[in-house]
Design a protein around this motif. Structure first.
Motif, mmCIF file in Angstrom:
data_model
loop_
_atom_site.group_PDB
_atom_site.id
_atom_site.type_symbol
_atom_site.label_atom_id
_atom_site.label_comp_id
_atom_site.label_asym_id
_atom_site.label_seq_id
_atom_site.Cartn_x
_atom_site.Cartn_y
_atom_site.Cartn_z
ATOM 1 N N GLN A 1 88.882 52.870 76.845
ATOM 2 C CA GLN A 1 88.388 53.060 75.481
ATOM 3 C C GLN A 1 88.365 51.731 74.727
ATOM 4 N N ARG A 2 89.386 50.902 74.929
ATOM 5 C CA ARG A 2 89.417 49.599 74.274
ATOM 6 C C ARG A 2 88.261 48.718 74.735
ATOM 7 N N LEU A 3 87.960 48.771 76.040
ATOM 8 C CA LEU A 3 86.842 47.990 76.564
ATOM 9 C C LEU A 3 85.516 48.486 75.990
ATOM 10 N N ALA A 4 85.336 49.804 75.932
ATOM 11 C CA ALA A 4 84.114 50.362 75.339
ATOM 12 C C ALA A 4 83.994 49.966 73.880
ATOM 13 N N GLN A 5 85.131 49.954 73.167
ATOM 14 C CA GLN A 5 85.140 49.555 71.758
ATOM 15 C C GLN A 5 84.661 48.107 71.615
ATOM 16 N N GLN A 6 85.130 47.234 72.482
ATOM 17 C CA GLN A 6 84.720 45.831 72.431
ATOM 18 C C GLN A 6 83.230 45.677 72.694
ATOM 19 N N ILE A 7 82.689 46.491 73.619
ATOM 20 C CA ILE A 7 81.258 46.414 73.926
ATOM 21 C C ILE A 7 80.436 46.886 72.725
ATOM 22 N N PHE A 8 80.859 47.972 72.093
ATOM 23 C CA PHE A 8 80.159 48.455 70.895
ATOM 24 C C PHE A 8 80.185 47.393 69.788
ATOM 25 N N VAL B 1 78.468 54.367 76.083
ATOM 26 C CA VAL B 1 78.954 53.453 77.120
ATOM 27 C C VAL B 1 79.748 54.285 78.112
ATOM 28 N N ALA B 2 79.283 54.346 79.361
ATOM 29 C CA ALA B 2 79.900 55.218 80.363
ATOM 30 C C ALA B 2 80.371 54.405 81.557
ATOM 31 N N PHE B 3 81.463 54.859 82.164
ATOM 32 C CA PHE B 3 82.002 54.234 83.365
ATOM 33 C C PHE B 3 81.959 55.240 84.508
ATOM 34 N N GLY B 4 81.577 54.760 85.706
ATOM 35 C CA GLY B 4 81.543 55.632 86.866
ATOM 36 C C GLY B 4 80.228 56.365 87.002
ATOM 37 N N ASP C 1 90.616 60.032 95.154
ATOM 38 C CA ASP C 1 91.166 58.708 94.901
ATOM 39 C C ASP C 1 92.656 58.694 95.241
ATOM 40 N N GLY C 2 92.989 58.091 96.372
ATOM 41 C CA GLY C 2 94.387 57.951 96.729
ATOM 42 C C GLY C 2 94.952 59.174 97.402
ATOM 43 N N GLU C 3 96.264 59.144 97.650
ATOM 44 C CA GLU C 3 96.933 60.221 98.366
ATOM 45 C C GLU C 3 96.986 61.507 97.560
ATOM 46 N N SER C 4 96.888 61.395 96.242
ATOM 47 C CA SER C 4 96.985 62.577 95.392
ATOM 48 C C SER C 4 95.678 63.340 95.295
ATOM 49 N N SER C 5 94.636 62.896 95.984
ATOM 50 C CA SER C 5 93.305 63.522 95.924
ATOM 51 C C SER C 5 92.780 63.559 94.502
ATOM 52 N N PHE C 6 93.179 62.609 93.697
ATOM 53 C CA PHE C 6 92.719 62.542 92.310
ATOM 54 C C PHE C 6 91.281 62.052 92.278
ATOM 55 N N GLN C 7 90.450 62.674 91.479
ATOM 56 C CA GLN C 7 89.041 62.314 91.420
ATOM 57 C C GLN C 7 88.712 61.630 90.097
ATOM 58 N N LEU C 8 88.100 60.457 90.197
ATOM 59 C CA LEU C 8 87.628 59.749 89.009
ATOM 60 C C LEU C 8 86.236 60.260 88.662
ATOM 61 N N LYS C 9 86.119 60.981 87.597
ATOM 62 C CA LYS C 9 84.838 61.512 87.163
ATOM 63 C C LYS C 9 84.241 60.580 86.111
ATOM 64 N N GLN C 10 82.936 60.654 85.985
ATOM 65 C CA GLN C 10 82.255 59.791 85.021
ATOM 66 C C GLN C 10 82.849 59.982 83.624
ATOM 67 N N LEU C 11 83.108 58.867 82.964
ATOM 68 C CA LEU C 11 83.766 58.917 81.657
ATOM 69 C C LEU C 11 82.896 58.224 80.612
ATOM 70 N N PRO C 12 82.190 58.974 79.771
ATOM 71 C CA PRO C 12 81.360 58.364 78.714
ATOM 72 C C PRO C 12 82.139 58.237 77.399
ATOM 73 N N PHE C 13 81.844 57.169 76.681
ATOM 74 C CA PHE C 13 82.363 56.977 75.326
ATOM 75 C C PHE C 13 81.174 56.897 74.373
ATOM 76 N N VAL C 14 81.292 57.580 73.245
ATOM 77 C CA VAL C 14 80.233 57.592 72.240
ATOM 78 C C VAL C 14 80.802 57.072 70.924
ATOM 79 N N ARG C 15 79.916 56.808 69.994
ATOM 80 C CA ARG C 15 80.336 56.302 68.686
ATOM 81 C C ARG C 15 81.004 57.402 67.863
#
Length: 578
Positions: free
Chosen positions: A477-484, A507-510, A518-532
């Motif tokens: 979120q901090r990175l998206a804030q800097q881009i905005f 601004v979306a990641f993924g 993702d990893g041994e925990s089978s954790f899934q990184l899903k697309q994460l969008p940030f809006v104003r």
């Protein structure tokens, strides 16, 4: 004396309709308007009920009866229905050698629950079709959870004759006996302009042929072979150098011989999981590619032959506005990328270009992309090598694209790595961001790769732990804030955008789709969008804030963000996407 300010209630009805229909898109907001007064309820009801998404096969089925009540004023405004199973299918369990019996029993119970939910869903569909008014639907789509009930499919064709799309997909009985029993089932359709075919048996191939022969006004065709998923692939399914394959000589048999037929005039064509090596003797004969406005090709072998043929003057698609090319096979084709670059240079005035490929040695030529700079509005480029590591353009190449394609509204691309642990992005990341300053109309920006961190909650190979995900999300979120903020500062300096801020809204990641665990925990990184969003300090001062949202909600926040909905992972489910 100045004129007195007008209240909303004093505005003419036509202007109220324009305001509601043009600026209010979220279902929650439309629902709130329906509760204000009768006039606004009458205005907001049609758009609120136009597209209905139902989760069926569970406890929510009881709500369907309320939707279909005769006292519901919105039922007559339903035009599109999308059905999804409330209990999503569980993945195939990966048992260890020494797994105990309790794990297997638990998996069996979950599978039985899924089967029961699918059966209940078919009953709910029957109830829905029985009580919906006749001839109001334009689209009816269901999640491919189980074979659809043939009885429900026949009832749908009989009661909804204004459907714009006809789908031939998996059903629980053969199509042909029902089509022979009901000869007027397809001829009575009044508005079908789109055909969606997913054959995986000989019966469905024949059913597709029956539909193509009957429906003469369609201008959109989506053809995806399902034989590979059915497990039984006929030897002569695909075209060869000597004769058409089983697929083409069955579905399009009424047009043979292809050399002398009158080709179909289509505006949109989507082909998936089909060998196109010898398409010059089949598909390019019975389809007039020069008339296409949209071309989607996914997972097709021999696609380089099609690209090379379309580059020729007499076959060149002069009206083409959109190209989406997806290729995720383990063995990339050597000359496909070169042929694709040749096609981009041969045609002109593309508005949408989306490429998502794997096992290729490079990226589309920046000069070929820049060739469409005056018209290109949507650009998505992702190419991954055999190691699954995404490739990216150098800053000079990206600058060449941004300099030429100044009309871009949506951009989905791979950026250099950066660490969210640092106060500011890496120098290479910032260099690529500076290239985007030339895109004054940019609304949606999607980064394919996930930023790294030197902290303990995510390692260099993207293995993320559950307990640290919230911290990682906060850093994003901090990175998206800097881009905005950087985009707003440049827009204010140039006098662009909406006064004090730029047009950048998402601004979306993924990448969207079925992201690998993702990893041994089978954790899934899903697309994460940030809006104003907006934050208010204790003194009442408001400032912009990057706010996390779900990718499915972006369409109601910023409609011009459809680039987020496409990924190589969900290509085969694209036809069911609301």
């Amino acid at each position: 004396m100045g004129s007195e300010p007008k209240h909303f209630n004093d505005v003419p009805l036509d202007i109220k309709k324009d305001i509601v229909l043009g600026y209010i898109t979220r279902p929650e907001d439309l629902k709130s308007l329906c509760l204000t007064c009768k006039q606004l309820r009458d205005i907001a009801t049609p758009p609120l009920y136009r597209k209905v998404l139902l989760f069926i096969g569970g406890h929510k089925d009881i709500r369907v009866s309320g939707l279909l009540s005769r006292t519901n004023p919105g039922i007559q405004h339903i035009r599109k229905v999308y059905l999804q199973l409330e209990k999503t299918p569980i993945p195939t369990p990966d048992f260890q050698v020494n797994s105990d019996d309790s794990s297997e029993d638990e998996a069996d119970v979950q599978i039985e629950e899924m089967v029961g939910a699918a059966r209940q869903a078919q009953l709910t569909v029957r109830l829905l079709l029985d009580f919906l008014p006749n001839d109001i639907l334009e689209s009816f789509s269901w999640q491919n959870w189980e074979p659809f009930s043939m009885d429900n499919w026949v009832l749908l064709m009989k009661k909804q004759k204004r459907l714009k799309a006809v789908e031939i997909e998996s059903v629980d009985r053969n199509f042909m006996p029902e089509l022979e029993k009901n000869p007027g089932l397809l001829t009575n359709l009044e508005g079908a302009t789109s055909l969606h075919f997913y054959p995986d048996t000989i019966d469905r191939l024949k059913a597709c042929q029956k539909v193509v022969e009957t429906q003469t006004r369609f201008n959109e065709l989506q053809l995806s072979s399902g034989f590979a998923y059915a497990g039984v692939i006929p030897n002569d399914l695909e075209d060869s150098s000597t004769r058409p394959g089983l697929l083409t000589r069955t579905v399009f048999s009424h047009m043979m011989p292809f050399e002398t037929c009158s080709p179909m005039i289509l505006k949109k064509l989507s082909i998936d999981n089909i060998d196109l090596r010898y398409a010059a003797d089949t598909y390019l004969k019975f389809i007039r590619f020069s008339a296409l406005e949209s071309l989607v090709i996914g997972g097709c072998q021999g696609v380089d032959a099609v690209f090379a043929q379309l580059s020729k003057p007499h076959l060149r698609p002069t009206k083409l506005k959109k190209i989406r090319w997806f290729h995720g096979e383990e063995t990339g084709e050597t000359h496909a990328l070169e042929a694709f670059d040749g096609l981009l240079e041969a045609i002109g005035e593309l508005e949408i270009l989306h490429v998502d490929i794997k096992n290729f040695s490079g990226l589309p030529n920046p000069m070929a992309i820049a060739h469409h700079g005056k018209t290109l509005q949507v650009l998505g480029i992702r190419s991954r090598a055999a190691s699954s590591n995404p490739m990216r353009y150098e800053s000079e190449q990206l600058d060449e694209i941004c300099t030429a394609c100044t009309e871009l509204r949506q951009l989905s691309i791979t950026f250099p790595t950066t660490s969210v642990s640092d106060a500011h992005p890496s120098s290479e990341f910032r260099t690529h961001l500076r290239c985007l300053k030339k895109l004054r109309y940019l609304i949606t920006l999607n980064f394919h790769c996930w930023p790294t961190t030197r902290s303990s909650f995510i390692s260099r190979n993207y293995k993320l732990k559950h307990e640290w995900y919230d911290l990682y999300e906060h850093a994003l979120q901090r990175l998206a804030q800097q881009i905005f903020e950087a985009s707003d500062a440049h827009s204010k300096e140039q006098g662009w955008g909406l006064g004090h801020r730029s047009l950048l809204a998402v601004v979306a990641f993924g990448a969207n789709g079925k992201t690998p665990p993702d990893g041994e925990s089978s954790f899934q990184l899903k697309q994460l969008p940030f809006v104003r969003g907006v934050k208010v300090d204790p003194f009442g001062k408001t400032e912009m804030l990057a706010v996390k949202t779900l990718w499915k909600m972006v369409q109601f926040i910023e409609p011009e963000s459809d680039i987020l909905n496409h990924s190589i992972y969900d290509l085969h489910d694209a036809h069911n996407t609301p």
